[in-house]
Design a protein around this motif. Structure first.
Motif, short mmCIF file in Angstrom:
data_model
loop_
_atom_site.label_atom_id
_atom_site.label_comp_id
_atom_site.label_asym_id
_atom_site.label_seq_id
_atom_site.Cartn_x
_atom_site.Cartn_y
_atom_site.Cartn_z
N PHE A 1 7.69 10.64 8.77
CA PHE A 1 7.84 12.05 9.15
C PHE A 1 7.37 12.31 10.57
CE2 PHE A 1 3.35 13.16 8.70
CZ PHE A 1 2.90 12.20 7.82
N VAL A 2 7.69 13.52 11.02
CA VAL A 2 7.30 13.94 12.37
C VAL A 2 5.97 14.70 12.26
CG1 VAL A 2 7.99 15.33 14.37
CG2 VAL A 2 9.74 14.10 13.03
N GLN A 3 5.04 14.28 13.06
CA GLN A 3 3.68 14.87 13.02
C GLN A 3 3.70 16.40 13.05
OE1 GLN A 3 1.69 14.39 16.74
NE2 GLN A 3 -0.29 13.97 15.82
N SER A 4 4.46 16.97 13.97
CA SER A 4 4.42 18.44 14.14
C SER A 4 5.01 19.19 12.94
CB SER A 4 5.14 18.85 15.42
OG SER A 4 6.52 18.56 15.31
N HIS A 5 5.72 18.48 12.07
CA HIS A 5 6.29 19.15 10.90
C HIS A 5 5.24 19.41 9.82
CE1 HIS A 5 10.65 17.62 11.81
NE2 HIS A 5 10.11 18.28 12.80
N VAL A 6 4.10 18.73 9.95
CA VAL A 6 3.03 18.95 8.98
C VAL A 6 1.90 19.67 9.70
CG1 VAL A 6 1.43 17.83 7.35
CG2 VAL A 6 3.71 16.86 7.72
N ARG A 7 1.86 20.98 9.52
CA ARG A 7 0.94 21.81 10.31
C ARG A 7 -0.53 21.45 10.10
NH1 ARG A 7 3.79 25.04 14.06
NH2 ARG A 7 5.77 24.05 13.61
N TYR B 1 0.82 -1.21 0.00
CA TYR B 1 0.00 0.00 0.00
C TYR B 1 0.85 1.26 0.00
CZ TYR B 1 -3.45 -3.43 1.64
OH TYR B 1 -4.27 -4.52 1.77
N GLU B 2 0.16 2.39 -0.12
CA GLU B 2 0.83 3.68 0.05
C GLU B 2 0.83 3.98 1.55
OE1 GLU B 2 0.42 8.16 -1.83
OE2 GLU B 2 -1.23 6.73 -2.03
N THR B 3 2.00 4.06 2.13
CA THR B 3 2.06 4.11 3.60
C THR B 3 2.66 5.41 4.13
OG1 THR B 3 4.08 2.79 3.35
CG2 THR B 3 2.12 1.63 4.06
N PHE B 4 2.11 5.87 5.25
CA PHE B 4 2.59 7.06 5.93
C PHE B 4 2.79 6.70 7.40
CE2 PHE B 4 0.06 8.37 2.39
CZ PHE B 4 0.65 9.53 1.90
N PHE B 5 4.02 6.72 7.85
CA PHE B 5 4.29 6.40 9.25
C PHE B 5 4.92 7.61 9.92
CE2 PHE B 5 4.62 2.13 7.12
CZ PHE B 5 3.38 1.69 7.56
N PHE B 6 4.24 8.11 10.95
CA PHE B 6 4.76 9.32 11.59
C PHE B 6 5.11 9.07 13.04
CE2 PHE B 6 0.27 9.85 10.11
CZ PHE B 6 -0.37 9.36 11.24
N ILE B 7 5.84 10.04 13.58
CA ILE B 7 6.17 10.02 15.01
C ILE B 7 5.31 11.11 15.62
CG2 ILE B 7 8.02 10.40 16.72
CD1 ILE B 7 9.18 9.61 13.32
N VAL B 8 4.39 10.71 16.51
CA VAL B 8 3.37 11.65 16.96
C VAL B 8 3.84 12.45 18.17
CG1 VAL B 8 1.41 10.53 15.84
CG2 VAL B 8 2.09 9.77 18.10
N ASP B 9 4.72 13.40 17.90
CA ASP B 9 5.28 14.20 19.00
C ASP B 9 4.23 15.10 19.66
OD1 ASP B 9 5.18 15.68 16.63
OD2 ASP B 9 6.99 16.83 17.06
N LEU B 10 3.23 15.53 18.88
CA LEU B 10 2.20 16.39 19.49
C LEU B 10 1.32 15.62 20.47
CD1 LEU B 10 1.21 18.36 16.28
CD2 LEU B 10 2.48 19.27 18.24
N HIS B 11 1.20 14.33 20.22
CA HIS B 11 0.46 13.51 21.20
C HIS B 11 1.27 13.32 22.47
CE1 HIS B 11 -2.34 12.16 17.92
NE2 HIS B 11 -3.16 12.27 18.93
N ALA B 12 2.59 13.36 22.33
CA ALA B 12 3.44 13.09 23.49
C ALA B 12 3.49 14.27 24.48
CB ALA B 12 4.85 12.76 23.03
#
Ligand code: TYM
Length: 303
Positions: free
Chosen positions: A78-84, A33-44
């Motif tokens: 990518f890092v979640q907070s980098h995508v506003r 599939y087309e996959t997007f895996f992020f690190i959810v720093d804003l949740h942390a």
């Protein structure tokens, strides 16, 4: 191609539950599939945190994705907070999310009880709306997560349906709006085994980053001697033989499942191999399998 999104919070160390419930399954999905895996720093940041530690953990979580086999030429990492847009969409979704839906969330109830009133920020309550925006933003089809996220996924679906009803559809088309569905309604992808890895010291609670005792979990980066020691000391019982699915023996069922997944064997194969073992023999077998499985991942990090 279907779209897949998922993420892990960069709080503390990534443990075997995060790996077996989520990351390990992402690896196979990136080929399909087309996959997007992020690190959810804003949740942390929904619970008290230290900024330098957070940025360190964000990087190390990304490194763990790569070491586990997530391939940046196949998946977007990518890092979640980098995508506003994650936060922007969250605000829009918040305005269509009844507060009663959030009050019902089990994780909110548990976390807020543990944190104490002074530490319960508004974001702890609205956290699932941010998770919904992480998912809906990409018009995702599938969300591979462990079992503890099913309620959040159900909420995401409800928010999507509600927004589709409120702002999509024929009514708005007549008025010159877009019409149709605004958001795709995603589905959770829960693995058949490993969706709920339990604590090593209590087979009735899940393995978690926030449990005070490090003995309760295997961290992906635990050195060999630490794994040996944790398995040696983990909780067992005094019944003869080993078996799956006996409610009286949650630790036994949990450890057999872990063994099954990391060896890639079927349940039947594990039953045949282990049913007559004593704990000592099984613990040694499990320890070897765990170390054998984690060593290449740890090796990738040292490269
Ligand atoms: P988090 O960081 O708590 O956990 C990351 C992933 O690990 C799974 N998991 C487990 N699986 C099996 N056994 C366990 N003991 C265990 N503990 C954790 C979780 O189910 C999860 O899949 N809110 C999410 C992160 C998130 C997210 C998203 C996920 C934010 N936005 C969008 C998917 C899509 C969380 O806190 O996961």
């Amino acid at each position: 191609k279907k779209r897949v999104v998922s993420g892990v919070q960069p709080t503390g160390l990534v443990h075997l539950g995060n790996y077996l419930g989520a990351i390990k399954n992402w690896v196979a999905l990136q080929d399909l599939y087309e996959t997007f895996f992020f690190i959810v720093d804003l949740h942390a940041i929904t619970l008290p945190y230290e900024a330098p530690q957070l940025s360190k953990s964000t990087r190390s979580t990304a490194a763990i994705y790569l070491a586990c086999g997530i391939d940046s030429s196949k998946a977007s990492i990518f890092v979640q907070s980098h995508v506003r847009a994650h936060i922007e969409l969250m605000w829009l979704l918040s305005s269509s999310t009844p507060i009663g839906w959030l009050n019902k969330m089990i994780q909110f109830k548990e976390k807020s009880r543990k944190a104490g009133d002074e530490n319960v920020g508004v974001a702890l309550l609205t956290y699932p709306v941010l998770m919904a925006s992480d998912i809906l933003l990409y018009q995702s089809d599938l969300v591979p997560v462990g079992e503890d996220q099913t309620q959040h996924l159900e909420l995401t679906r409800e928010i999507a349906e509600r927004v589709n009803n409120l702002y999509g559809g024929r009514k708005w088309k007549k008025m010159g709006g877009r019409g149709g569905s605004l958001f795709k309604v995603p589905e959770a992808l829960i693995p058949p085994a490993g969706a709920r890895v339990m604590s090593l010291t209590d087979g009735l609670s899940k393995m978690s980053k926030s449990a005070p005792s490090d003995q309760s979990r295997i961290n992906l980066l635990d050195p060999k001697d630490v794994i040996v020691n944790k398995i040696k000391r983990c909780k067992t019982d005094s019944l003869p033989g080993l078996e799956f699915d006996n409610p009286e023996r949650p630790e036994c069922s949990n450890l057999l499942s872990v063994y099954q997944i990391i060896t890639g064997k079927t349940k039947e194969e594990v039953v045949n191999e282990c049913q007559d073992m004593n704990w000592g023999t099984f613990k040694a077998t499990l320890t070897d399998a765990l170390i054998g499985h984690l060593q290449p991942i740890q090796g990738n990090l040292l490269r």
